[in-house]
Motif scaffolding. Structure first.
Motif, PDB file in Angstrom:
ATOM      1  N   GLY B  29       0.782  -1.337  -0.127  1.00 28.94           N
ATOM      2  CA  GLY B  29      -0.010  -0.027   0.165  1.00 28.94           C
ATOM      3  C   GLY B  29       0.774   1.418  -0.034  1.00 28.94           C
ATOM      4  O   GLY B  29       0.373   2.295   0.321  1.00 28.94           O
ATOM      5  N   ASN B  31       2.565   4.651  -1.062  1.00 29.25           N
ATOM      6  CA  ASN B  31       2.499   5.636  -2.255  1.00 29.25           C
ATOM      7  C   ASN B  31       3.614   6.675  -2.328  1.00 29.25           C
ATOM      8  O   ASN B  31       4.338   7.038  -1.388  1.00 29.25           O
ATOM      9  CB  ASN B  31       1.180   6.487  -1.921  1.00 29.25           C
ATOM     10  N   SER B 118       0.176   3.867  -6.789  1.00 29.29           N
ATOM     11  CA  SER B 118      -1.295   3.841  -6.260  1.00 29.29           C
ATOM     12  C   SER B 118      -2.189   3.772  -7.642  1.00 29.29           C
ATOM     13  O   SER B 118      -1.656   4.184  -8.525  1.00 29.29           O
ATOM     14  CB  SER B 118      -1.628   5.281  -5.461  1.00 29.29           C
ATOM     15  N   TYR B 132     -10.420   4.143  -5.475  1.00 26.33           N
ATOM     16  CA  TYR B 132      -9.332   3.925  -4.955  1.00 26.33           C
ATOM     17  C   TYR B 132      -9.321   2.320  -4.758  1.00 26.33           C
ATOM     18  O   TYR B 132      -9.980   1.665  -4.283  1.00 26.33           O
ATOM     19  CB  TYR B 132      -8.981   4.622  -3.661  1.00 26.33           C
ATOM     20  N   PRO B 134      -7.534  -0.475  -2.686  1.00 24.31           N
ATOM     21  CA  PRO B 134      -6.552  -0.512  -1.849  1.00 24.31           C
ATOM     22  C   PRO B 134      -5.448  -2.038  -2.143  1.00 24.31           C
ATOM     23  O   PRO B 134      -5.706  -2.641  -2.890  1.00 24.31           O
ATOM     24  CB  PRO B 134      -7.511  -1.023  -0.489  1.00 24.31           C
ATOM     25  N   GLY B 135      -4.414  -1.732  -1.615  1.00 18.87           N
ATOM     26  CA  GLY B 135      -3.656  -2.773  -1.658  1.00 18.87           C
ATOM     27  C   GLY B 135      -2.676  -3.027  -3.219  1.00 18.87           C
ATOM     28  O   GLY B 135      -2.366  -4.163  -3.405  1.00 18.87           O
ATOM     29  N   SER B 163      -6.656   7.082   0.204  1.00 13.77           N
ATOM     30  CA  SER B 163      -6.318   5.645   0.932  1.00 13.77           C
ATOM     31  C   SER B 163      -6.621   5.983   2.509  1.00 13.77           C
ATOM     32  O   SER B 163      -6.151   6.928   3.007  1.00 13.77           O
ATOM     33  CB  SER B 163      -4.942   5.358   0.823  1.00 13.77           C
ATOM     34  N   ASP B 164      -7.120   5.101   3.331  1.00 18.21           N
ATOM     35  CA  ASP B 164      -7.392   4.932   4.663  1.00 18.21           C
ATOM     36  C   ASP B 164      -6.403   4.232   5.408  1.00 18.21           C
ATOM     37  O   ASP B 164      -6.163   3.800   6.489  1.00 18.21           O
ATOM     38  CB  ASP B 164      -8.736   4.767   5.111  1.00 18.21           C
ATOM     39  N   GLY B 165      -5.218   3.618   4.596  1.00 19.76           N
ATOM     40  CA  GLY B 165      -4.371   2.806   5.279  1.00 19.76           C
ATOM     41  C   GLY B 165      -3.334   3.780   5.740  1.00 19.76           C
ATOM     42  O   GLY B 165      -3.115   4.663   5.306  1.00 19.76           O
TER      43      GLY B 165
END
Lengths: 205, 201
Positions: B29, B31, B118, B132, B134-135, B163-165
């Protein structure tokens, strides 16, 4: 009794390949009319009191989670302020990924013979100068009426326009704005139907 | 030179023409938001010109990153990923702005960026809606750029704006190979490289 007076503050024609710098006050409505159809209108927005707070194509795309602009699209600045909102649109969708043509990008895309053809970024620099808008301030613009399909496989093309004679788009200013317009002179792709034509600007404030 | 950036950090470096810069994701994840300024310190990465001249809405290997004035800044010579986001920008980032300021730049120079590692998927719906993914990148994923003129490169490892990671680190490696072959390129990209070599590289 309250009387709300809204006068026609602007009614002018921008010839094919020409441009304009328009000051629109907070709450003012600016309508761009595609008089003859399929005419790309390259447009930039700046906070009139601080031109570094300017329209940001990619912040706008991200905040609305969609690539194309239409009624309801909030035009977002680099500081994430709302500069304006698209409040009416009879065309349906508009591009903000394709950028403006320049002499240099024309050479890359079409060949050396286009080096001295007039291009939007010449118009932006010419009309923006009075507001202090120079090379560093030329951001990525909106192309009103232009059709640039972006696909799920990551493709991007310039296609014939979806617009037609008389179609218009209207924005309402959320703060005092400079609106910098280039009525695109491009003749090497279908963005102007191969034939650039005049547009009309109407303003109420 | 090898430098490991932690997550949510910013960094910049000059990269001489011909050198390569390889970014490596240090965790899933990751960026890496990248801005590039050209040799004359005014010309810069232009995402719309890069995309429209190569008919792509993503950054992938075999693309030339074009400048505002129609020159080649860098070539994406290799990547383990075939999709790097360039449509959704980055949140205002104090560290990245400070990094620009170190070199005499400022807010006016925050133009469209690439978010390496990303992916923001585009739907085939009427508005080309975005989501988006994720991963998309995993630890060990890489992208290698070859500088096609003397560059300044700015890198931020802040998480992607959608992203919320957690933030992840990115390694930056600069190398000076004797020669880097051009990958397969579109005609427009070849023209940009030729003009750049004729003029300034």
């Amino acid at each position: 009794m309250t009387i709300t007076a809204t006068t026609v503050a602007l009614d002018s024609v921008v010839e094919a390949g020409d441009g304009a710098l328009v000051s629109v006050p907070t709450g003012g409505r600016l309508r761009i009319v595609d008089l003859h159809g399929n005419q790309a209108v390259d447009t930039l927005f700046y906070d009139a009191h601080d031109i570094d707070n300017r329209y940001s194509a990619f912040d706008t795309i991200r905040e609305q989670r969609a690539v194309f602009l239409t009624t309801g699209s909030r035009l977002i600045s680099t500081r994430l302020d709302e500069l304006a909102v698209i409040t009416d649109d009879t065309c349906g969708r508009h591009d903000t990924v394709g950028g403006a043509c320049s002499q240099e990008s024309n050479v890359i895309r079409y060949g050396e013979f286009t080096r001295h053809q007039h291009a939007c970024r010449q118009t932006f620099l010419r009309y923006g100068a009075v507001a202090g808008i120079g090379q560093r301030q030329l951001a990525h613009n909106i192309n009103f009426f232009m059709n640039v399909p972006v696909t799920s496989t990551g493709g991007l093309t310039f296609e014939d326009g979806l617009s037609a004679p008389g179609k218009y788009v209207e924005v309402t200013a959320s703060r005092d704005l400079f609106v910098l317009i280039s009525n695109c002179p491009q003749v090497n792709n279908p963005c102007n139907g191969w034939d650039p034509t005049p547009i009309q600007l109407l303003g109420w404030w | 030179m090898n430098h490991e950036m932690p997550g949510s950090a910013a960094w910049s470096a000059p990269v001489r023409a011909g050198r390569t810069i390889t970014l490596t994701a240090l965790a899933d994840g990751a960026n890496a938001t990248v801005l590039i300024v050209g040799a004359d310190r005014l010309d810069r990465l232009n995402i719309p010109d890069t995309l429209k001249s190569q008919m792509s809405a993503r950054i992938k290997p075999g693309m030339v990153l074009m400048s505002d004035r129609g020159l080649a800044l860098a070539t994406v010579v290799a990547s383990t990923l075939d999709w790097h986001d360039c449509l959704t920008g980055a949140l205002p980032d104090r560290l990245l702005l400070l990094e620009l300021t170190k070199h005499g730049f400022g807010e006016a120079d925050l133009h469209g960026c690439i978010n390496f590692f990303s992916k923001v998927a585009v739907a085939d719906d009427p508005r080309a809606s975005l989501a988006y993914i994720p991963g998309h990148a995993h630890a060990g994923d890489t992208v290698t750029l070859r500088a096609d003129q003397d560059l300044l490169i700015f890198v931020s490892t802040a998480p992607h704006a959608l992203s919320d990671g957690p933030a992840a680190g990115v390694a930056v490696q600069l190398e000076s190979p004797a020669h880097v072959e051009d990958p397969d390129l579109r005609e427009e990209a070849v023209r940009a490289l030729r003009l750049t070599r004729e003029l300034i590289a």
